[in-house]
Design an enzyme around this catalytic site. Structure first.
Site, PDB file in Angstrom:
ATOM      1  N   GLY A 164     -23.876   5.246   9.977  1.00  0.00           N
ATOM      2  CA  GLY A 164     -24.464   5.217   8.619  1.00  0.00           C
ATOM      3  C   GLY A 164     -23.484   4.655   7.908  1.00  0.00           C
ATOM      4  O   GLY A 164     -21.934   4.020   8.001  1.00  0.00           O
ATOM      5  N   HIS A 210     -20.861  -3.531   9.782  1.00  0.00           N
ATOM      6  CA  HIS A 210     -22.106  -3.083  10.642  1.00  0.00           C
ATOM      7  C   HIS A 210     -23.101  -3.696  10.489  1.00  0.00           C
ATOM      8  O   HIS A 210     -24.011  -4.815  11.657  1.00  0.00           O
ATOM      9  CB  HIS A 210     -22.865  -1.649  10.146  1.00  0.00           C
ATOM     10  CG  HIS A 210     -22.169  -0.763  10.007  1.00  0.00           C
ATOM     11  ND1 HIS A 210     -21.921  -0.194   8.736  1.00  0.00           N
ATOM     12  CD2 HIS A 210     -21.399   0.223  11.171  1.00  0.00           C
ATOM     13  CE1 HIS A 210     -20.756   0.523   9.135  1.00  0.00           C
ATOM     14  NE2 HIS A 210     -20.700   1.016   9.949  1.00  0.00           N
ATOM     15  N   GLN A 240     -16.258  14.359  17.026  1.00  0.00           N
ATOM     16  CA  GLN A 240     -15.012  12.996  17.193  1.00  0.00           C
ATOM     17  C   GLN A 240     -14.050  13.522  15.719  1.00  0.00           C
ATOM     18  O   GLN A 240     -13.468  12.979  15.550  1.00  0.00           O
ATOM     19  CB  GLN A 240     -15.348  12.472  17.210  1.00  0.00           C
ATOM     20  CG  GLN A 240     -15.996  11.031  16.019  1.00  0.00           C
ATOM     21  CD  GLN A 240     -16.439   9.316  15.820  1.00  0.00           C
ATOM     22  OE1 GLN A 240     -17.872   9.685  16.640  1.00  0.00           O
ATOM     23  NE2 GLN A 240     -16.483   9.235  15.721  1.00  0.00           N
ATOM     24  N   GLY A 276     -17.518  -2.711  16.337  1.00  0.00           N
ATOM     25  CA  GLY A 276     -16.415  -3.633  15.667  1.00  0.00           C
ATOM     26  C   GLY A 276     -14.761  -3.640  16.601  1.00  0.00           C
ATOM     27  O   GLY A 276     -14.501  -2.556  16.796  1.00  0.00           O
ATOM     28  N   LYS A 283     -12.482  -3.756  14.431  1.00  0.00           N
ATOM     29  CA  LYS A 283     -11.343  -3.238  13.893  1.00  0.00           C
ATOM     30  C   LYS A 283     -10.681  -1.573  14.552  1.00  0.00           C
ATOM     31  O   LYS A 283      -9.779  -1.466  14.163  1.00  0.00           O
ATOM     32  CB  LYS A 283     -12.363  -2.415  12.468  1.00  0.00           C
ATOM     33  CG  LYS A 283     -11.282  -1.338  11.402  1.00  0.00           C
ATOM     34  CD  LYS A 283     -11.312  -1.449  10.057  1.00  0.00           C
ATOM     35  CE  LYS A 283     -12.805  -0.460  10.060  1.00  0.00           C
ATOM     36  NZ  LYS A 283     -12.433   0.956  10.322  1.00  0.00           N
ATOM     37  N   ASP A 284     -12.163  -0.885  15.410  1.00  0.00           N
ATOM     38  CA  ASP A 284     -11.711  -0.449  16.026  1.00  0.00           C
ATOM     39  C   ASP A 284     -11.008  -0.676  17.328  1.00  0.00           C
ATOM     40  O   ASP A 284     -11.962  -0.598  18.257  1.00  0.00           O
ATOM     41  CB  ASP A 284     -13.156   0.828  15.862  1.00  0.00           C
ATOM     42  CG  ASP A 284     -12.693   1.600  14.667  1.00  0.00           C
ATOM     43  OD1 ASP A 284     -12.135   2.212  14.065  1.00  0.00           O
ATOM     44  OD2 ASP A 284     -14.215   1.307  13.993  1.00  0.00           O
ATOM     45  N   GLN A 293     -10.735   1.935  20.484  1.00  0.00           N
ATOM     46  CA  GLN A 293     -11.677   2.481  20.811  1.00  0.00           C
ATOM     47  C   GLN A 293     -12.808   1.901  21.168  1.00  0.00           C
ATOM     48  O   GLN A 293     -13.391   2.310  22.719  1.00  0.00           O
ATOM     49  CB  GLN A 293     -13.027   2.835  19.331  1.00  0.00           C
ATOM     50  CG  GLN A 293     -14.777   2.730  19.523  1.00  0.00           C
ATOM     51  CD  GLN A 293     -15.078   3.439  18.082  1.00  0.00           C
ATOM     52  OE1 GLN A 293     -14.965   4.395  18.046  1.00  0.00           O
ATOM     53  NE2 GLN A 293     -15.894   3.048  17.437  1.00  0.00           N
ATOM     54  N   VAL A 316     -14.649  -7.520  10.017  1.00  0.00           N
ATOM     55  CA  VAL A 316     -15.697  -8.301   8.510  1.00  0.00           C
ATOM     56  C   VAL A 316     -14.394  -7.902   7.229  1.00  0.00           C
ATOM     57  O   VAL A 316     -14.684  -6.288   7.253  1.00  0.00           O
ATOM     58  CB  VAL A 316     -16.094  -8.118   7.835  1.00  0.00           C
ATOM     59  CG1 VAL A 316     -16.895  -9.021   6.716  1.00  0.00           C
ATOM     60  CG2 VAL A 316     -17.259  -8.135   9.431  1.00  0.00           C
ATOM     61  N   SER A 363     -14.508  -0.960   5.732  1.00  0.00           N
ATOM     62  CA  SER A 363     -14.728   0.561   6.640  1.00  0.00           C
ATOM     63  C   SER A 363     -15.455   1.729   5.278  1.00  0.00           C
ATOM     64  O   SER A 363     -15.409   1.681   4.037  1.00  0.00           O
ATOM     65  CB  SER A 363     -13.188   1.092   6.962  1.00  0.00           C
ATOM     66  OG  SER A 363     -13.304   2.602   6.826  1.00  0.00           O
TER      67      SER A 363
HETATM   68  O1  PAF Z   1     -17.486   3.038  15.104  1.00  0.00           O
HETATM   69  C1  PAF Z   1     -18.016   4.420  14.986  1.00  0.00           C
HETATM   70  O2  PAF Z   1     -19.103   4.305  13.759  1.00  0.00           O
HETATM   71  C2  PAF Z   1     -18.114   5.533  15.723  1.00  0.00           C
HETATM   72  O3  PAF Z   1     -17.098   6.413  16.383  1.00  0.00           O
HETATM   73  C3  PAF Z   1     -19.384   5.556  17.301  1.00  0.00           C
HETATM   74  C4  PAF Z   1     -18.753   4.290  18.017  1.00  0.00           C
HETATM   75  C5  PAF Z   1     -20.789   5.164  16.008  1.00  0.00           C
HETATM   76  C6  PAF Z   1     -19.142   7.220  17.332  1.00  0.00           C
HETATM   77  O4  PAF Z   1     -19.686   8.122  16.918  1.00  0.00           O
END
Ligand code: PAF
Length: 298
Positions: free
Chosen positions: A31, A37, A61, A147, A149-150, A153, A176, A185
């Site tokens: 969100g 996004h 997390q 993204g 950026k991560d 991840q 972006v 972010s």
């Molecule tokens: O990148 C994020 O916003 C979060 O780590 C994700 C991938 C939605 C998992 O909670």
């Protein structure tokens, strides 16, 4: 646009798309949606007939003392943005829907999760991998967008998708940036105003390293020294890490850079909520390509 609250509703939505012969894309988010996004949503729309955005601030997390409590929650505004972006459904479940009482299954991606952000956030990627696996199983999308950026991840998600034989294609989408280069972010909103100005040092450090490598520099320590010089220009910044790693394996880079190498940065800045509040930790990265750059200077 539909708002889905339960895994059952998400299943039914996904089945209906597939029943019509359509392709489904998932955009997982926590969100507080911004243009980064919306770029994921745009890419998802290009690749599928229907797009579902998940909005879920995933408790597992966040580590102790991190910003789970203060993480911005703006569901009504987010729903408006999704509607305007042509999203077909938003999945915004309560915590118990993804973590029912007694939930005891976790997903751990060994190796890739351990360095970089995993060093200072040892349980973070277990939480990410677990919730992403749940979302992929619940939505059964053809494609899911994340993204770049991560970067770590994205690597973890690609690996878990492959290792768990999930049929979803994982797509990385370019970062972006604000006009001054700062990566978008949700956490930028929490920066103290002077820290927001200083946050530019991250992208400047990435650019300095890229320019050096393009000019032929191959020595890991010389590149890192230039990065540190840039980061030191932000007096309020506390560097968590500035590292060069192999862009594919995330293993530490050798002394001389030869193959695509990830420069990954994580820096903590003071929060606008005052000294008692958790600091704002920003990350950014760039893949350096020594193999494509000029010959080393003689
Ligand atoms: O990148 C994020 O916003 C979060 O780590 C994700 C991938 C939605 C998992 O909670």
């Amino acid at each position: 646009m539909e708002t889905l609250r339960t895994v059952g509703e998400l299943h039914r939505f996904s089945e209906a798309v597939r029943g019509r012969g359509g392709r489904l894309a998932l955009v997982p988010t926590m969100g507080c949606l911004h243009a980064g996004h919306l770029a994921l949503v745009a890419e998802a729309r290009r690749r599928a007939d229907a797009v579902v955005v998940s909005i879920f601030v995933n408790p597992t997390q966040f580590g102790p003392g991190e910003d789970f409590e203060s993480y911005p929650r703006t569901l009504e505004v987010d729903l408006g943005k999704c509607r305007a972006a042509g999203v077909d459904a938003v999945f915004a479940p309560p915590v118990e829907e993804l973590y029912p009482p007694g939930a005891s299954t976790t997903v751990e991606v060994a190796g890739l999760s351990e360095g970089l952000c995993g060093r200072s956030r040892p349980t973070h990627f277990r939480g990410v991998a677990t919730v992403v696996a749940k979302l992929l199983c619940a939505a059964r999308p053809d494609v899911a967008c994340f993204g770049e950026k991560d970067y770590q991840q994205l690597a973890v998600v690609r690996r878990l998708t492959r290792d768990l034989c999930l049929p979803t294609e994982i797509v990385g989408v370019a970062t972006v940036r604000e006009p001054d280069g700062v990566a978008l972010s949700s956490r930028n909103l929490r920066l103290r105003p002077d820290a927001r100005r200083e946050a530019r040092v991250l992208v400047r450090a990435l650019e300095a390293a890229e320019a050096l490598v393009a000019a032929g520099e191959r020595r890991r320590e010389a590149v890192l020294a230039a990065v540190r010089v840039e980061l030191a220009k932000a007096p309020s910044a506390e560097v968590d890490y500035a590292e060069l790693v192999d862009a594919a394996s995330l293993e530490p880079a050798p002394e001389l850079l030869r193959v695509p190498t990830l420069l990954a940065l994580a820096v903590r800045f003071p929060s606008r909520e005052g000294p008692g509040a958790p600091p704002v930790r920003l990350i950014d990265n760039r893949v350096l390509r020594p193999e494509c750059a000029a010959e080393e200077p003689s």
